[in-house]
Design an enzyme around this catalytic site. Structure first.
Site, short mmCIF file in Angstrom:
data_model
loop_
_atom_site.label_atom_id
_atom_site.label_comp_id
_atom_site.label_asym_id
_atom_site.label_seq_id
_atom_site.Cartn_x
_atom_site.Cartn_y
_atom_site.Cartn_z
N SER A 1 2.57 -3.69 3.17
CA SER A 1 1.21 -4.17 3.39
C SER A 1 0.17 -3.06 3.26
O SER A 1 -0.08 -2.57 2.16
CB SER A 1 1.16 -4.84 4.77
OG SER A 1 -0.06 -5.51 4.97
N ASP B 1 -2.66 4.36 -8.78
CA ASP B 1 -3.44 3.83 -9.90
C ASP B 1 -4.54 4.79 -10.34
O ASP B 1 -4.89 4.84 -11.52
CB ASP B 1 -4.05 2.48 -9.52
CG ASP B 1 -3.07 1.33 -9.68
OD1 ASP B 1 -1.89 1.61 -9.99
OD2 ASP B 1 -3.46 0.17 -9.49
N LYS C 1 4.86 -6.61 0.22
CA LYS C 1 4.02 -7.63 0.87
C LYS C 1 2.61 -7.52 0.32
O LYS C 1 1.86 -6.64 0.70
CB LYS C 1 4.02 -7.44 2.39
CG LYS C 1 3.16 -8.48 3.11
CD LYS C 1 3.18 -8.24 4.61
CE LYS C 1 2.25 -9.22 5.32
NZ LYS C 1 0.82 -8.95 5.01
#
Length: 451
Positions: A292, A303, A317
């Protein structure tokens, strides 16, 4: 005249549609009321004819729990007890053994032990099953009952019988209860590398991370070679704190987006100027227990090429739960959105794949222990755009870097192989030869390399 006729015809057509739509809605409502009538019939039958007398509150709560359990693993109804537990955990203090557990097929399964707690110090692992408490079988009972038995007065003891997949026999662990003071962030320095260990995302986490980075600089009397952000066994927590932590390491750009049921229901969150890590190299450590909010941080830094992610694939998740208060003492925790990393990736099911897969060789059971992930949970949300290219990338050959055994590492004084490997990686990235090769100019070369 022709225009008037056309307008009249259009009006008649529009009016003609109204009864059809109303009829459709009415039919839907009728079907819903029939289902509700059936529910009330079952409720009355159970209430009047079940072998034991059951109070109405228990029956209604059971019905609500069943409805939400049919949706996904993370939507749930919080009664007064659950609501209080959630508030104390997000505030950072709670009593117990330091275990995050869930019910799976009637058995209590450990999701993760919290660092520096009785459960963690006893060596309990994610994926272990607890079958008995003080010799009494708890299989088939409710999760609340099991949690209540594990909690108690600090200083008292409890004996857990544990089944660990990969081991032939169950084993007992005796733990002493204590007040769990959750320190969401800890820091240390190893070989001039700053290590920031984030255990949870509660209300203090963002501030604690920045405080840790400043403290590392002060302790060294200057900047370190780089930083390690340890997110292993971090079950997640508050979304705003995940954004805050990511922002501490980013100068700009999107951190995460969340998307709801409708196409236009999109919220994006961005980093503000100011990198508290000075653009120095960063390694993020993740494992199957990183979930999460931890995955939001790892995905954002990965990224933006701000960090190398190491370890093993994370939990997966990729959904957002919203707390919807119903009364002063009850609430609904409902899955309302999916979240996406800055590049548009959903981690749902698949998790965050590390840039460098590093097994935890210092754990003798690392090969045989099954990893519990989101994809293993019943009724988990499906990631409709996932792409699995691991088969294409796997050449089947053993990696010579990871041939050591737990015993060999222990003799070398290495108790945490993944952390040791990360520290050495930061040191290699910071050597003069590497910095020169990367072209060190106005800002640190390592920043160019990782951003």
């Amino acid at each position: 005249m022709a225009k008037t006729l056309l307008r009249t015809a259009g009006l008649i057509a529009a009016v003609a549609l109204v009864p059809a739509v109303s009829a459709s809605l009415a039919q839907s409502d009728v079907q819903t009321y029939r289902e509700l009538d059936q529910f009330m019939s079952v409720f009355e039958r159970v209430r009047g004819e079940y072998v034991d007398k059951v109070d109405d509150k228990t029956l209604i709560k059971g019905a609500i729990d069943g409805m939400l359990a049919s949706l996904d693993p993370h939507s749930s109804y919080l009664d007064a007890r659950d609501f209080d537990n959630l508030k104390t955990q997000t505030d950072g203090n709670y009593g117990g053994l330091g275990l995050t557990v869930q019910l799976e097929d009637g058995a209590v399964k450990i999701v993760s032990p919290t660092e520096d707690t009785p459960a963690y110090r006893a060596g309990l692992k994610a994926g272990d099953f607890i079958t008995h408490l003080d010799g009494n079988l708890i299989y088939g009972g409710s999760l609340d009952e099991s949690v209540d038995k594990m909690r108690g007065r600090p200083g008292t003891q409890i004996r857990l019988t544990v089944v660990r997949p990969g081991r032939d026999k169950p084993f007992d662990v005796t733990l002493t209860r204590e007040i769990i003071q959750l320190r969401p962030v800890k820091w240390e320095i190893k070989d001039r590398v700053g290590i920031v260990n984030i255990n949870a995302f509660n209300r203090q986490t963002g501030d604690a991370v920045r405080s840790a980075l400043v403290s590392i600089d002060k302790a060294l009397g200057g900047k370190p070679l780089g930083y390690i952000v340890d997110l292993r066994a971090n079950p997640g927590g508050l979304l705003d704190q995940a954004i805050d932590v990511s922002d501490s390491f980013l100068e700009r750009g999107e951190v995460v987006s969340q998307r709801g049921r409708e196409k236009a229901d999109i919220e994006r969150y961005y980093a503000k100027p100011g990198d508290f890590a000075h653009g120095l190299p960063i390694v993020v450590l993740v494992d199957a227990g990183s979930a999460s909010a931890a995955e939001i941080v790892a995905g954002a830094l990965q990224d933006h090429h701000r960090a190398l992610v190491m370890g093993e694939r994370s939990f997966g998740k990729g959904s957002v739960q919203t707390l919807l208060p119903l009364t002063e003492q009850t609430a609904l925790r409902l899955t309302t959105a999916r979240y996406y990393t800055p590049s548009g990736r959903s981690v749902q099911e698949g998790g965050i794949e590390p840039d460098i897969a590093v097994p935890q060789l210092s754990d003798p059971d690392y090969k045989s222990r099954p990893r519990l992930r989101e994809a293993d949970l019943r009724r988990h949300l499906i990631n409709e755009v996932k792409v699995d290219d691991r088969v294409l990338e796997d050449d089947g050959k053993p990696d010579p870097r990871f041939a050591a055994t737990a015993d060999t590492l222990k003799k070398q004084g290495i108790e945490d192989f993944q952390l040791d490997y990360a520290v050495k990686t930061i040191s290699r990235l910071s050597t003069p030869a590497v910095l020169a090769a990367l072209g060190n100019t106005a800002r640190p070369a390592a920043q160019k390399r990782l951003r």
